[in-house]
Design a protein around this motif. Structure first.
Motif, short mmCIF file in Angstrom:
data_model
loop_
_atom_site.label_atom_id
_atom_site.label_comp_id
_atom_site.label_asym_id
_atom_site.label_seq_id
_atom_site.Cartn_x
_atom_site.Cartn_y
_atom_site.Cartn_z
N ALA A 177 0.86 -1.05 0.02
CA ALA A 177 -0.10 0.15 0.02
C ALA A 177 0.78 1.26 0.00
O ALA A 177 1.93 1.31 0.73
CB ALA A 177 -0.94 -0.05 1.25
N GLU A 181 -0.34 9.64 3.94
CA GLU A 181 -1.30 9.54 4.79
C GLU A 181 -1.84 8.28 5.54
O GLU A 181 -2.66 8.40 6.38
CB GLU A 181 -2.49 10.29 4.06
CG GLU A 181 -3.54 9.10 3.32
CD GLU A 181 -2.77 9.06 1.97
OE1 GLU A 181 -1.58 9.03 1.64
OE2 GLU A 181 -3.46 8.69 1.04
N LEU A 182 -1.33 7.22 5.30
CA LEU A 182 -1.69 5.79 5.81
C LEU A 182 -1.03 5.60 7.30
O LEU A 182 0.15 5.74 7.45
CB LEU A 182 -1.48 4.82 4.63
CG LEU A 182 -2.05 4.92 3.15
CD1 LEU A 182 -1.69 3.79 2.55
CD2 LEU A 182 -3.66 5.20 3.25
N ILE A 194 -5.43 8.52 7.29
CA ILE A 194 -6.44 7.57 7.29
C ILE A 194 -5.66 6.13 7.41
O ILE A 194 -4.67 5.95 7.29
CB ILE A 194 -7.28 7.46 5.77
CG1 ILE A 194 -6.21 7.43 4.82
CG2 ILE A 194 -8.06 8.89 5.71
CD1 ILE A 194 -6.97 6.98 3.47
N ARG A 195 -6.62 5.26 7.86
CA ARG A 195 -6.22 3.77 7.95
C ARG A 195 -6.16 3.30 6.45
O ARG A 195 -6.65 3.35 5.72
CB ARG A 195 -7.32 3.16 8.92
CG ARG A 195 -6.93 3.44 10.11
CD ARG A 195 -7.21 2.53 11.22
NE ARG A 195 -7.27 2.34 12.87
CZ ARG A 195 -8.05 3.01 13.62
NH1 ARG A 195 -9.16 3.19 13.09
NH2 ARG A 195 -7.97 3.42 14.90
N SER A 197 -6.60 0.57 4.48
CA SER A 197 -7.65 -0.58 4.37
C SER A 197 -7.08 -1.43 3.12
O SER A 197 -7.51 -2.66 3.28
CB SER A 197 -8.90 -0.13 3.87
OG SER A 197 -9.38 0.68 4.58
N ASN A 198 -6.34 -0.91 2.12
CA ASN A 198 -6.08 -1.59 1.05
C ASN A 198 -5.11 -2.87 1.02
O ASN A 198 -5.14 -3.93 0.59
CB ASN A 198 -5.61 -0.89 -0.11
CG ASN A 198 -6.68 0.20 -0.65
OD1 ASN A 198 -7.76 -0.27 -0.91
ND2 ASN A 198 -6.20 1.37 -1.27
N GLY A 199 -4.32 -2.44 2.18
CA GLY A 199 -2.98 -3.52 2.32
C GLY A 199 -3.86 -4.84 2.85
O GLY A 199 -3.90 -5.79 2.16
N GLY A 244 -2.61 2.85 -4.51
CA GLY A 244 -2.25 4.23 -4.47
C GLY A 244 -1.25 4.58 -5.26
O GLY A 244 -0.31 3.84 -5.81
N GLY A 245 -1.11 5.99 -5.56
CA GLY A 245 0.07 6.33 -6.15
C GLY A 245 0.46 6.33 -7.64
O GLY A 245 1.23 6.62 -8.12
N SER A 247 -2.24 7.75 -9.92
CA SER A 247 -2.91 8.83 -10.42
C SER A 247 -2.11 10.02 -10.89
O SER A 247 -1.06 9.66 -11.03
CB SER A 247 -4.24 9.34 -9.38
OG SER A 247 -4.85 8.46 -8.85
N ASP A 252 2.17 11.10 -6.89
CA ASP A 252 1.86 9.78 -7.48
C ASP A 252 3.10 9.31 -8.16
O ASP A 252 3.13 9.63 -9.25
CB ASP A 252 0.39 9.98 -8.37
CG ASP A 252 -0.76 10.06 -7.56
OD1 ASP A 252 -0.69 9.44 -6.30
OD2 ASP A 252 -1.58 10.92 -7.94
N PRO A 292 -5.72 1.99 -8.00
CA PRO A 292 -5.82 3.40 -7.59
C PRO A 292 -6.05 2.98 -6.13
O PRO A 292 -6.46 1.97 -5.65
CB PRO A 292 -7.22 3.65 -8.25
CG PRO A 292 -7.09 2.85 -9.67
CD PRO A 292 -6.72 1.44 -9.17
N GLY A 293 -5.81 4.15 -5.19
CA GLY A 293 -5.78 3.93 -3.76
C GLY A 293 -7.34 4.07 -3.02
O GLY A 293 -7.18 3.28 -2.04
N PRO A 295 -10.24 2.47 -1.94
CA PRO A 295 -10.49 1.20 -1.61
C PRO A 295 -11.41 0.25 -2.62
O PRO A 295 -11.17 -0.74 -3.19
CB PRO A 295 -11.18 1.07 -0.18
CG PRO A 295 -10.48 2.38 0.46
CD PRO A 295 -10.46 3.32 -0.65
P1 AMP Z 1 -4.14 7.77 -4.66
O1 AMP Z 1 -4.45 6.57 -5.54
O2 AMP Z 1 -2.76 7.33 -3.81
O3 AMP Z 1 -4.36 9.05 -5.02
O4 AMP Z 1 -5.38 7.62 -3.42
C1 AMP Z 1 -6.67 7.86 -3.85
C2 AMP Z 1 -7.46 7.98 -2.44
O5 AMP Z 1 -7.48 6.57 -1.84
C3 AMP Z 1 -6.77 8.95 -1.38
O6 AMP Z 1 -7.95 9.75 -0.85
C4 AMP Z 1 -6.11 8.19 -0.50
O7 AMP Z 1 -6.04 8.50 0.68
C5 AMP Z 1 -7.04 6.69 -0.38
N1 AMP Z 1 -6.03 5.72 -0.16
C6 AMP Z 1 -4.79 5.42 -0.82
N2 AMP Z 1 -4.49 4.41 -0.34
C7 AMP Z 1 -5.32 4.02 0.53
C8 AMP Z 1 -5.50 2.72 1.57
N3 AMP Z 1 -4.50 1.89 1.36
N4 AMP Z 1 -6.48 2.57 2.35
C9 AMP Z 1 -7.45 3.59 2.14
N5 AMP Z 1 -7.34 4.58 1.54
C10 AMP Z 1 -6.44 4.88 0.70
#
Ligand code: AMP
Ligand code: MG
Length: 397
Positions: A177, A181-182, A194-195, A197-199, A244-245, A247, A252, A292-293, A295
């Motif tokens: 993940a 912010e995680l 935020i917590r 969730s994805n991992g 995540g990362g 976009s 990203d 994408p991040g 969930p």
């Molecule tokens: P990103 O794809 O990194 O731009 O993330 C898109 C959105 O998903 C953002 O609001 C992130 O905070 C959220 N996000 C990214 N990774 C996670 C994760 N592992 N668990 C929960 N939300 C996530």
């Protein structure tokens, strides 16, 4: 931006089946058969009795009739006596039929008096017996390569004498993940956090799909950290899943870092909602998914692309995803700028139908919780009536 169907073709074209290994049947559950398995016996090996009852000659079995019982054949035993006119043999389910008999009448439809049995009804030739080799013949392929070893398949393999089976090895899947912010579930999110969730969700999805898991934790949004963890993932795993990362934001960095470590991107961005920024790449045989991040986006990306890739490398004959048309439970209208996959619930009473779930977009994991299906909706404005079929992908089944 590629279409979903094209993207899936690209993924599957890169997903080569893993090597095969011989494992004891008792350890083969949930793996996929790599070599077709043939029976080493005829089954049944004899004309088999299908009910507890009396083996008879159908020619004798007109009512009213009383037959003389000449023998009782217990399970695991074979009849010694041939049946002659006016005779019957007491037989158990699974026993070989005695010579001379051509049918069985169930015990419940008879009355016993001493050594005699009275039939309550006439019996047709062939009733309640199964011809030799009717289920399978020696040398016949019974479980084809590409069959997932469900409990039924395991039972059948045992029946045909396969105590060891050749299956594809378990894929190793690394999960990373990403995001500054995680925080993990044990921590409490501070301001702006935020917590993760994805991992855990992706670990559970991949494990449920039959993979062995390497959880790499959280990668921070800086090149050094990502390079190190992505490098580890590529060393450890057949498939690396990042969340995540991917976009277009300033932090990203995943697509850049993947390119730096030698991963070729085959597509980045799919005409799909949620989950447009999805990236798929490979380095040698290693497959890399950048989900994408959000969930729900990660979840949908897994179901549409990662699960089929895993099924393909595990050797499944059908990689999926398999959408089936299910009638809508009520009228429904949608307006989407891209083909959309939304959570939905199946209803079975009074008949099978699908009802779109209420959800608040790609971060709404709670809206997904009670969903047992994803429905595919087209781009553009559309309206449906109750009963209209919608392409439906069953989840958690
Ligand atoms: P990103 O794809 O990194 O731009 O993330 C898109 C959105 O998903 C953002 O609001 C992130 O905070 C959220 N996000 C990214 N990774 C996670 C994760 N592992 N668990 C929960 N939300 C996530
Ligand atoms: Mg991010």
């Amino acid at each position: 931006m590629v279409e979903v169907a094209t993207a899936l073709e690209v993924v599957l074209s890169r997903a080569a089946p893993l090597s095969a290994e011989l494992v004891p049947l008792l350890e083969a559950s949930a793996r996929v058969l790599a070599e077709s398995a043939a029976s080493d016996i005829d089954s049944p090996p004899h004309i088999k009795v299908l009910m507890d009852g009396y083996a008879v000659r159908s020619a004798d079995a007109t009512v009213p009739v009383t037959l003389r019982v000449i023998e009782e054949v217990a399970a695991g035993r074979v009849p010694r006596l041939a049946i002659g006119p006016g005779e019957a043999t007491r037989v158990m389910t699974g026993a070989p039929i005695p010579e001379g008999a051509d049918a069985v009448i169930p015990h419940e439809e008879t009355e016993v008096a001493g050594n005699n049995v009275r039939l309550r009804r006439a019996v047709r030739a062939g009733e309640s017996i199964l011809a030799r080799g009717r289920e399978m013949r020696t040398g016949e392929v019974v479980v084809p390569a590409g069959t997932p070893l469900t409990p039924q398949a395991v039972g059948l393999l045992a029946a045909i004498g396969q105590s060891e089976v050749r299956v594809r090895r378990v894929p190793r899947v690394a999960i990373l993940a990403t995001g500054d912010e995680l925080v993990e579930a044990v921590g409490r999110p501070g301001a702006g956090q935020i917590r993760n969730s994805n991992g855990p969700m992706l670990c559970a999805l991949a494990a449920g799909a039959g993979a062995g898991i390497e959880y790499l934790g959280i990668g921070r949004d800086n090149r050094d950290c990502l390079r190190r963890l992505i490098g580890r993932g590529l060393e450890l795993a057949d498939v690396l899943i990042l969340a995540g990362g991917v976009s277009a934001g300033k932090f990203d960095l995943v697509p850049d870092v993947l390119a730096e470590v030698g991963v070729t991107a085959h597509f980045h961005r799919v005409r799909l909602k949620p989950g447009k920024p999805l990236l798929f790449g490979s380095r040698g045989e290693r497959l890399v998914f950048g989900l994408p991040g959000n969930p729900v986006s990660s979840f949908v990306g897994f179901e549409l692309f990662v699960r089929p890739a895993l099924r393909r490398i595990m050797g499944h004959a059908i990689p999926g995803p398999v959408f089936v048309p299910v009638p809508l439970a009520g009228p429904f209208a949608a307006m989407n700028d891209r083909p959309t996959y939304g959570p939905a619930r199946l209803e079975t009473s009074p008949k099978l139908q699908v009802r779109p779930a209420e959800w608040f977009g790609s971060a709404d994991l709670r809206g997904l919780l009670t969903a047992d299906a994803l429905i595919g909706l087209p781009a553009g404005a559309a309206q449906w009536q109750a009963g209209d079929p919608l392409p439906t992908l069953l989840l958690n089944s």
